[in-house]
Design a protein around this motif. Structure first.
Motif, PDB file in Angstrom:
ATOM      1  N   GLY A   1       0.829  -1.199   0.000  1.00 26.90           N
ATOM      2  CA  GLY A   1       0.000   0.000   0.000  1.00 26.90           C
ATOM      3  C   GLY A   1       0.863   1.247   0.000  1.00 26.90           C
ATOM      4  N   PRO A   2       0.258   2.398  -0.126  1.00 27.22           N
ATOM      5  CA  PRO A   2       1.025   3.639  -0.148  1.00 27.22           C
ATOM      6  C   PRO A   2       1.676   3.920   1.206  1.00 27.22           C
ATOM      7  CG  PRO A   2      -1.328   4.089  -0.108  1.00 27.22           C
ATOM      8  CD  PRO A   2      -1.194   2.621  -0.272  1.00 27.22           C
ATOM      9  N   PRO A   3       2.704   4.759   1.213  1.00 27.39           N
ATOM     10  CA  PRO A   3       3.327   5.126   2.491  1.00 27.39           C
ATOM     11  C   PRO A   3       2.288   5.687   3.464  1.00 27.39           C
ATOM     12  CG  PRO A   3       4.646   5.925   0.650  1.00 27.39           C
ATOM     13  CD  PRO A   3       3.361   5.410   0.062  1.00 27.39           C
ATOM     14  N   GLY A   4       2.433   5.320   4.725  1.00 26.16           N
ATOM     15  CA  GLY A   4       1.540   5.848   5.746  1.00 26.16           C
ATOM     16  C   GLY A   4       0.242   5.103   5.920  1.00 26.16           C
ATOM     17  N   SER A   5       0.053   4.007   5.179  1.00 26.11           N
ATOM     18  CA  SER A   5      -1.229   3.287   5.273  1.00 26.11           C
ATOM     19  C   SER A   5      -1.151   2.055   6.171  1.00 26.11           C
ATOM     20  CB  SER A   5      -1.701   2.876   3.875  1.00 26.11           C
ATOM     21  OG  SER A   5      -0.777   2.002   3.252  1.00 26.11           O
ATOM     22  N   ARG A   6      -0.035   1.842   6.843  1.00 27.34           N
ATOM     23  CA  ARG A   6       0.164   0.631   7.639  1.00 27.34           C
ATOM     24  C   ARG A   6      -0.940   0.414   8.673  1.00 27.34           C
ATOM     25  NH1 ARG A   6       1.377  -0.436  12.539  1.00 27.34           N
ATOM     26  NH2 ARG A   6       1.874   1.726  12.989  1.00 27.34           N
ATOM     27  N   GLN A   7      -1.184   1.421   9.476  1.00 24.01           N
ATOM     28  CA  GLN A   7      -2.138   1.257  10.577  1.00 24.01           C
ATOM     29  C   GLN A   7      -3.528   0.924  10.058  1.00 24.01           C
ATOM     30  OE1 GLN A   7      -2.043   4.510  13.348  1.00 24.01           O
ATOM     31  NE2 GLN A   7      -3.472   3.544  14.763  1.00 24.01           N
ATOM     32  N   ASP A   8      -3.955   1.618   9.018  1.00 20.17           N
ATOM     33  CA  ASP A   8      -5.271   1.373   8.446  1.00 20.17           C
ATOM     34  C   ASP A   8      -5.372  -0.043   7.880  1.00 20.17           C
ATOM     35  OD1 ASP A   8      -7.904   2.049   7.241  1.00 20.17           O
ATOM     36  OD2 ASP A   8      -6.777   1.893   5.368  1.00 20.17           O
ATOM     37  N   LEU A   9      -4.354  -0.461   7.123  1.00 19.50           N
ATOM     38  CA  LEU A   9      -4.401  -1.790   6.520  1.00 19.50           C
ATOM     39  C   LEU A   9      -4.367  -2.886   7.578  1.00 19.50           C
ATOM     40  CD1 LEU A   9      -2.060  -1.337   3.421  1.00 19.50           C
ATOM     41  CD2 LEU A   9      -4.530  -1.679   3.415  1.00 19.50           C
ATOM     42  N   GLU A  10      -3.488  -2.730   8.554  1.00 20.75           N
ATOM     43  CA  GLU A  10      -3.413  -3.727   9.624  1.00 20.75           C
ATOM     44  C   GLU A  10      -4.759  -3.859  10.332  1.00 20.75           C
ATOM     45  OE1 GLU A  10      -0.376  -3.448  12.535  1.00 20.75           O
ATOM     46  OE2 GLU A  10       1.234  -3.881  11.145  1.00 20.75           O
ATOM     47  N   SER A  11      -5.375  -2.734  10.653  1.00 22.26           N
ATOM     48  CA  SER A  11      -6.656  -2.757  11.363  1.00 22.26           C
ATOM     49  C   SER A  11      -7.735  -3.442  10.538  1.00 22.26           C
ATOM     50  CB  SER A  11      -7.105  -1.329  11.702  1.00 22.26           C
ATOM     51  OG  SER A  11      -6.202  -0.724  12.588  1.00 22.26           O
ATOM     52  N   ARG A  12      -7.788  -3.115   9.252  1.00 23.79           N
ATOM     53  CA  ARG A  12      -8.798  -3.717   8.384  1.00 23.79           C
ATOM     54  C   ARG A  12      -8.625  -5.226   8.281  1.00 23.79           C
ATOM     55  NH1 ARG A  12      -7.903   0.207   3.389  1.00 23.79           N
ATOM     56  NH2 ARG A  12      -9.019  -1.375   2.213  1.00 23.79           N
ATOM     57  N   ILE A  13      -7.371  -5.666   8.156  1.00 22.46           N
ATOM     58  CA  ILE A  13      -7.110  -7.100   8.016  1.00 22.46           C
ATOM     59  C   ILE A  13      -7.428  -7.838   9.315  1.00 22.46           C
ATOM     60  CG2 ILE A  13      -5.309  -8.822   7.605  1.00 22.46           C
ATOM     61  CD1 ILE A  13      -3.955  -6.657   5.786  1.00 22.46           C
ATOM     62  N   ARG A  14      -6.959  -7.285  10.436  1.00 27.20           N
ATOM     63  CA  ARG A  14      -7.202  -7.949  11.729  1.00 27.20           C
ATOM     64  C   ARG A  14      -8.700  -8.015  12.047  1.00 27.20           C
ATOM     65  NH1 ARG A  14      -2.392  -8.652  14.358  1.00 27.20           N
ATOM     66  NH2 ARG A  14      -0.709  -7.210  13.804  1.00 27.20           N
ATOM     67  N   GLU A  15      -9.388  -6.922  11.776  1.00 30.87           N
ATOM     68  CA  GLU A  15     -10.830  -6.888  12.060  1.00 30.87           C
ATOM     69  C   GLU A  15     -11.575  -7.891  11.197  1.00 30.87           C
ATOM     70  OE1 GLU A  15     -14.175  -3.472  11.812  1.00 30.87           O
ATOM     71  OE2 GLU A  15     -12.276  -2.857  12.737  1.00 30.87           O
ATOM     72  N   ALA A  16     -11.173  -7.968   9.925  1.00 32.72           N
ATOM     73  CA  ALA A  16     -11.843  -8.900   9.007  1.00 32.72           C
ATOM     74  C   ALA A  16     -11.568 -10.344   9.397  1.00 32.72           C
ATOM     75  CB  ALA A  16     -11.381  -8.646   7.577  1.00 32.72           C
ATOM     76  N   GLY A  17     -10.375 -10.595   9.943  1.00 27.77           N
ATOM     77  CA  GLY A  17     -10.028 -11.961  10.327  1.00 27.77           C
ATOM     78  C   GLY A  17     -10.855 -12.494  11.472  1.00 27.77           C
ATOM     79  N   GLY A  18     -11.367 -11.605  12.297  1.00 26.60           N
ATOM     80  CA  GLY A  18     -12.198 -12.018  13.421  1.00 26.60           C
ATOM     81  C   GLY A  18     -11.484 -12.985  14.339  1.00 26.60           C
ATOM     82  N   ASP A  19     -12.129 -14.094  14.632  1.00 26.07           N
ATOM     83  CA  ASP A  19     -11.559 -15.101  15.525  1.00 26.07           C
ATOM     84  C   ASP A  19     -10.748 -16.154  14.784  1.00 26.07           C
ATOM     85  OD1 ASP A  19     -12.734 -13.871  17.725  1.00 26.07           O
ATOM     86  OD2 ASP A  19     -14.589 -15.026  17.510  1.00 26.07           O
ATOM     87  N   GLU A  20     -10.660 -16.022  13.465  1.00 23.96           N
ATOM     88  CA  GLU A  20      -9.886 -16.988  12.681  1.00 23.96           C
ATOM     89  C   GLU A  20      -8.388 -16.779  12.949  1.00 23.96           C
ATOM     90  OE1 GLU A  20     -11.061 -19.352  10.329  1.00 23.96           O
ATOM     91  OE2 GLU A  20     -12.983 -18.914  11.269  1.00 23.96           O
ATOM     92  N   PRO A  21      -7.578 -17.855  12.847  1.00 26.53           N
ATOM     93  CA  PRO A  21      -6.131 -17.692  13.015  1.00 26.53           C
ATOM     94  C   PRO A  21      -5.517 -16.968  11.808  1.00 26.53           C
ATOM     95  CG  PRO A  21      -6.660 -19.969  12.465  1.00 26.53           C
ATOM     96  CD  PRO A  21      -7.966 -19.250  12.630  1.00 26.53           C
ATOM     97  N   VAL A  22      -5.184 -15.709  12.011  1.00 29.21           N
ATOM     98  CA  VAL A  22      -4.613 -14.879  10.947  1.00 29.21           C
ATOM     99  C   VAL A  22      -3.351 -14.209  11.486  1.00 29.21           C
ATOM    100  CG1 VAL A  22      -4.991 -12.909   9.409  1.00 29.21           C
ATOM    101  CG2 VAL A  22      -6.891 -14.434   9.958  1.00 29.21           C
ATOM    102  N   SER A  23      -2.255 -14.332  10.751  1.00 30.91           N
ATOM    103  CA  SER A  23      -1.007 -13.661  11.112  1.00 30.91           C
ATOM    104  C   SER A  23      -0.873 -12.401  10.268  1.00 30.91           C
ATOM    105  CB  SER A  23       0.182 -14.599  10.865  1.00 30.91           C
ATOM    106  OG  SER A  23       1.398 -13.897  10.959  1.00 30.91           O
ATOM    107  N   VAL A  24      -0.676 -11.264  10.928  1.00 28.02           N
ATOM    108  CA  VAL A  24      -0.539  -9.977  10.242  1.00 28.02           C
ATOM    109  C   VAL A  24       0.750  -9.325  10.750  1.00 28.02           C
ATOM    110  CG1 VAL A  24      -1.614  -7.744   9.761  1.00 28.02           C
ATOM    111  CG2 VAL A  24      -3.051  -9.758  10.184  1.00 28.02           C
TER     112      VAL A  24
END
Length: 201
Positions: free
Chosen positions: A92-115
């Motif tokens: 992603g573009p510079p500075g988007s780390r926090q947003d992308l991490e949050s979106r991925i973790r939230e979408a993963g829910g209770d599933e085993p997801v490594s981010v």
């Protein structure tokens, strides 16, 4: 009370080489163009490709995670590279780390997801121009012919003996992206600059 210590601003590992990279286009009469895409956000994601999290994460990113290894899916300013059966690299573009991490973790829910944020691990060089494939072929064991390594493809390979992730151009005449570890970025840049002298005008 001691003053708060602010984190140092990130600096690209190739900031010092920007002028030398830019000079290649002039020196080769446009046959080659070299540049850096500095400080891209890079998130490594591992999950079960057949689990519910795969679809949910794809939906959160606005795309479908590529199922076939060594392929790339793009949507807007995001690219997702399939590095293996259960591993993807989200760019992603510079500075988007926090947003992308949050979106991925939230979408993963209770599933085993490594981010994992791996943004500082690599930088990205762009090699473009009519002679880009020829230049890369000097140091890469892959068949880079457009029939074999076309748009939508990526590969973990070596370039001048440095481990890289190579991404094919989006379109004919576009640039190859070369993701290289920051500790090897200077070495690989020197190699590219030296190899490019073959096409000096």
């Amino acid at each position: 009370m001691a003053d708060a210590v602010l984190p140092a601003a990130r600096r690209s590992p190739l900031a010092h080489a920007a002028d030398r990279l830019a000079a290649v286009g002039r020196d080769t009469g446009g046959a080659l163009e070299l540049s850096e895409l500095p400080l891209l956000t890079q998130i490594d994601v591992r999950l079960d490709p057949k689990g519910a999290a795969a679809d949910a994460v794809g939906l959160a990113l606005g795309l479908q995670l590529p199922a076939e290894p060594d392929t790339v899916v793009r949507a807007g300013n995001l690219s997702v590279l399939s590095l293996g059966p259960d591993e993807w690299l989200v760019l992603g573009p510079p500075g988007s780390r926090q947003d992308l991490e949050s979106r991925i973790r939230e979408a993963g829910g209770d599933e085993p997801v490594s981010v994992t944020d791996v943004s500082a691990q690599r930088t990205t060089l762009v090699v473009s121009g009519p002679r880009a494939r020829d230049l890369l072929a000097h140091g890469c064991p892959l068949d880079l012919h457009p029939r074999a390594f076309r748009a939508g493809r990526c590969a973990q390979t070596t370039l001048a003996r440095a481990q890289v992730v190579l991404v094919a151009p989006d379109e004919p005449g576009g640039g190859f992206r070369v993701l290289v570890r920051s500790s090897f970025a200077g070495y690989l840049t020197d190699w590219l600059l030296d190899a490019a002298t073959e096409w000096r005008a």
